[in-house]
Design a protein around this motif. Structure first.
Motif, PDB file in Angstrom:
ATOM      1  N   THR A   4      39.035 115.055  28.205  1.00  0.00           N
ATOM      2  CA  THR A   4      38.303 113.830  28.582  1.00  0.00           C
ATOM      3  C   THR A   4      38.479 113.576  30.076  1.00  0.00           C
ATOM      4  O   THR A   4      37.530 113.294  30.811  1.00  0.00           O
ATOM      5  N   HIS A   5      39.706 113.718  30.502  1.00  0.00           N
ATOM      6  CA  HIS A   5      40.088 113.488  31.892  1.00  0.00           C
ATOM      7  C   HIS A   5      39.436 114.522  32.817  1.00  0.00           C
ATOM      8  O   HIS A   5      38.976 114.190  33.912  1.00  0.00           O
ATOM      9  N   ALA A   6      39.343 115.772  32.366  1.00  0.00           N
ATOM     10  CA  ALA A   6      38.728 116.825  33.193  1.00  0.00           C
ATOM     11  C   ALA A   6      37.258 116.504  33.472  1.00  0.00           C
ATOM     12  O   ALA A   6      36.778 116.642  34.608  1.00  0.00           O
ATOM     13  N   PHE A  36      47.193 105.717  30.852  1.00  0.00           N
ATOM     14  CA  PHE A  36      47.095 104.816  32.019  1.00  0.00           C
ATOM     15  C   PHE A  36      46.358 105.512  33.167  1.00  0.00           C
ATOM     16  O   PHE A  36      45.668 104.877  33.952  1.00  0.00           O
ATOM     17  N   HIS A  37      46.538 106.830  33.258  1.00  0.00           N
ATOM     18  CA  HIS A  37      45.864 107.578  34.324  1.00  0.00           C
ATOM     19  C   HIS A  37      44.352 107.656  34.075  1.00  0.00           C
ATOM     20  O   HIS A  37      43.558 107.633  35.022  1.00  0.00           O
ATOM     21  N   VAL A  38      43.974 107.732  32.797  1.00  0.00           N
ATOM     22  CA  VAL A  38      42.526 107.741  32.497  1.00  0.00           C
ATOM     23  C   VAL A  38      41.921 106.374  32.814  1.00  0.00           C
ATOM     24  O   VAL A  38      40.806 106.275  33.350  1.00  0.00           O
ATOM     25  N   ALA A  93      35.944 113.521  33.345  1.00  0.00           N
ATOM     26  CA  ALA A  93      35.950 112.326  34.209  1.00  0.00           C
ATOM     27  C   ALA A  93      36.109 112.733  35.674  1.00  0.00           C
ATOM     28  O   ALA A  93      35.447 112.183  36.561  1.00  0.00           O
ATOM     29  N   HIS A  94      36.974 113.714  35.929  1.00  0.00           N
ATOM     30  CA  HIS A  94      37.144 114.219  37.303  1.00  0.00           C
ATOM     31  C   HIS A  94      35.851 114.832  37.825  1.00  0.00           C
ATOM     32  O   HIS A  94      35.470 114.612  38.980  1.00  0.00           O
ATOM     33  N   ALA A  95      35.202 115.640  36.985  1.00  0.00           N
ATOM     34  CA  ALA A  95      33.952 116.296  37.417  1.00  0.00           C
ATOM     35  C   ALA A  95      32.927 115.230  37.811  1.00  0.00           C
ATOM     36  O   ALA A  95      32.233 115.353  38.829  1.00  0.00           O
ATOM     37  N   GLY A  99      48.824 117.452  42.966  1.00  0.00           N
ATOM     38  CA  GLY A  99      47.910 116.397  42.542  1.00  0.00           C
ATOM     39  C   GLY A  99      46.476 116.884  42.638  1.00  0.00           C
ATOM     40  O   GLY A  99      46.204 118.000  43.094  1.00  0.00           O
ATOM     41  N   SER A 100      45.570 116.020  42.221  1.00  0.00           N
ATOM     42  CA  SER A 100      44.154 116.405  42.179  1.00  0.00           C
ATOM     43  C   SER A 100      43.458 116.063  43.493  1.00  0.00           C
ATOM     44  O   SER A 100      43.995 115.314  44.312  1.00  0.00           O
ATOM     45  N   HIS A 101      42.251 116.562  43.646  1.00  0.00           N
ATOM     46  CA  HIS A 101      41.432 116.179  44.806  1.00  0.00           C
ATOM     47  C   HIS A 101      41.269 114.659  44.839  1.00  0.00           C
ATOM     48  O   HIS A 101      41.371 114.034  45.897  1.00  0.00           O
ATOM     49  N   TRP A 138      42.993 104.578  35.160  1.00  0.00           N
ATOM     50  CA  TRP A 138      42.940 104.636  36.635  1.00  0.00           C
ATOM     51  C   TRP A 138      41.621 105.280  37.083  1.00  0.00           C
ATOM     52  O   TRP A 138      40.985 104.817  38.029  1.00  0.00           O
ATOM     53  N   HIS A 139      41.236 106.344  36.378  1.00  0.00           N
ATOM     54  CA  HIS A 139      39.961 106.984  36.728  1.00  0.00           C
ATOM     55  C   HIS A 139      38.788 106.033  36.543  1.00  0.00           C
ATOM     56  O   HIS A 139      37.854 106.029  37.339  1.00  0.00           O
ATOM     57  N   ARG A 140      38.861 105.236  35.479  1.00  0.00           N
ATOM     58  CA  ARG A 140      37.774 104.271  35.284  1.00  0.00           C
ATOM     59  C   ARG A 140      37.756 103.279  36.451  1.00  0.00           C
ATOM     60  O   ARG A 140      36.680 102.905  36.940  1.00  0.00           O
TER      61      ARG A 140
HETATM   62 FE   LIG Z   1      43.183 112.611  37.283  1.00  0.00          FE
END
Ligand SMILES: [Fe+2]
Length: 462
Positions: free
Chosen positions: A201-203, A236-238, A205-207, A391-393, A240-242
């Motif tokens: 799900t998170h991947a 919590f990190h997901v 969301a990143h795309a 960490g991620s981009h 954060w993406h929202r």
């Molecule tokens: Fe992330």
């Protein structure tokens, strides 16, 4: 000798212990809250099961917390006579090697050991997942993609337990290496197989984040919320993406509400939870939003971690929290402690601290103190190395934003224009990028260009 759910030989006293360890691996891959309970069941069934003890060591280290790192070291000591006495099979010996090196801070050495497991045992999900995790905090997208690409063809189309998780791993590898189409394809496949697959799900969301698909991203995250929100603190990190999407859309009240309700609903001391909070408040303030007293809680938590020096990425955020809360002296003490700890530390993280951690930490403290020229002088020479911090981009973008904000604040029009031009080229739907591009053009005396950039910003907001 027993066999695990993927056909690998595993040293265990009973089939019951082997099954419990299978469940442990599946629970870990799913970020499930019952991971520890399954591991406990394995060790109850066989207290001397080598791989169960090794997993216990891994789980302690995953917290990136000194007290738990000591427990991992104790677990290593317990395993040592078994390893030296020939009680481990070839695959288990490589896992022990990974634990042994990781306990000593040699994340690269551990990564190499898991990669060696993957060569001969491609159906070892823990080796795949842990190589993925540690590559994420070291070499990033290219290494992650190379590793998951080696095994995705073995797993694809096979009816194996947890096959979806490997698609999720590959999805995130693809995303971090800039292949958004394959990231989305593998991620959606994984979520179809298991709607609670939070990593997949998170991947996706990143795309969507990287492609500036903000509204769509909110919809994607909300779609399976009831499933992924039952997982561990990674949820919590997901959230954060929202928040990142809402931030791009200028919906600051929504960001603050989600911050309080989800991202930082609990004052935990998990490193990832703290980085989420820090990275969001930092961005909000750069957008001129008053975040009230929210820094104090993060700074209190960070002050407890001043002597960690386990994961450079986490330490950067502790420094940011202290600096942002106005506790510059403590932030500087932390930098001094980091310098002492990394001096003569030739582990892979020691090198990261020296090469990028120290300049990055100095730069964020300077940014908060308004010493913008110092930010530029410190960050520009190491800019291409920032990815080494891990960490991620999306996560590291907080440092890129800081560089741009300092260029503007220091009145460096040409540099600010160049940095902002990079942003609008990479993500043409980012209102923030266009706003800062307009500000930079104004600084350069290009009023007409600035008007056009603001018109684009208004068009995006409409
Ligand atoms: Fe992330």
């Amino acid at each position: 000798m027993e066999e695990d759910a993927w056909g690998n030989a595993v040293t265990a006293a009973s089939a019951e212990a082997a099954r419990a360890l299978d469940e442990t691996a599946l629970a870990y891959m799913g970020f499930r809250l019952d991971t520890g309970a399954h591991l406990k069941a394995a060790l109850t069934a066989d207290p001397e099961m080598p791989l169960a003890l090794i997993y216990r060591g891994y789980f302690f280290l995953l917290f990136c917390h000194p007290a738990l790192a000591r427990k991992a070291a104790e677990t290593r000591e317990r395993l040592l006579p078994m390893a030296e006495g020939g009680a481990l099979n070839a695959r288990e010996r490589l896992h022990f090697r990974a634990l042994d090196l990781w306990v000593d801070g040699d994340m690269q050495g551990a990564n190499d050991a898991w990669e060696a497991v993957m060569l001969d045992w491609p159906f070892d999900p823990m080796a795949i997942r842990l190589a993925h995790y540690t590559s994420f905090y070291m070499r990033g997208g290219t290494a992650m993609r190379r590793q998951s690409a080696r095994v995705i063809r073995d797993w694809a189309g096979r009816d194996l337990p947890g096959a979806g998780f490997i698609h999720g791993v590959h999805a995130f590898s693809c995303e971090e290496s800039g292949d958004y189409a394959n990231a989305e394809r593998h991620g959606r496949m994984a979520v179809e197989m298991n709607p609670a697959d939070i990593w997949a799900t998170h991947a996706v969301a990143h795309a969507m984040e990287m492609q500036g698909r903000h509204r769509e991203g909110i919809g994607w995250i909300r779609a399976n919320e009831a499933d992924w929100n039952r997982t561990n603190n990674f949820r919590f990190h997901v959230w954060w993406h929202r928040c990142l999407y809402h931030l791009e859309l200028g919906e600051h009240d929504e960001v603050l509400a989600l911050y309080d309700r989800a991202v930082r609903a609990e004052s935990t001391d998990e490193y990832l939870d703290i980085t989420n909070g820090v990275a969001m408040l930092w961005r909000l303030e750069q957008e001129g939003v008053n975040v009230g007293g929210r820094w104090d809680e993060l700074a209190d938590r960070s002050a407890e971690r001043v002597h960690d020096h386990i994961l450079c990425f986490a330490d950067m955020h502790y420094v940011m929290a202290l600096a942002a809360a106005g506790r510059e002296a403590e932030a500087k003490d932390m930098i001094a402690a980091m310098r002492d700890a990394s001096d003569g530390d030739f582990s892979s993280q020691g090198e990261v601290y020296r090469r990028i951690g120290l300049p990055l930490a100095e730069a964020v403290v300077a940014a908060r103190a308004g010493r913008h020229q110092q930010v530029l002088d410190t960050l520009l020479p190491v800019r291409e190395d920032i990815a080494l911090v891990g960490g991620s981009h999306a996560q590291r973008d907080v440092f890129e934003r800081t560089l741009l904000e300092s260029a503007l604040a220091a009145g460096k029009g040409a540099l600010a224009r160049a940095l902002a031009a990079e942003r609008v080229d990479a993500k043409a739907t980012s209102a923030y990028g266009w706003r800062r591009y307009a500000d930079a053009l104004d600084l350069c005396g290009d009023a007409e260009g600035a008007r056009a950039a603001r018109a684009e910003m208004a068009r995006l907001a409409a």
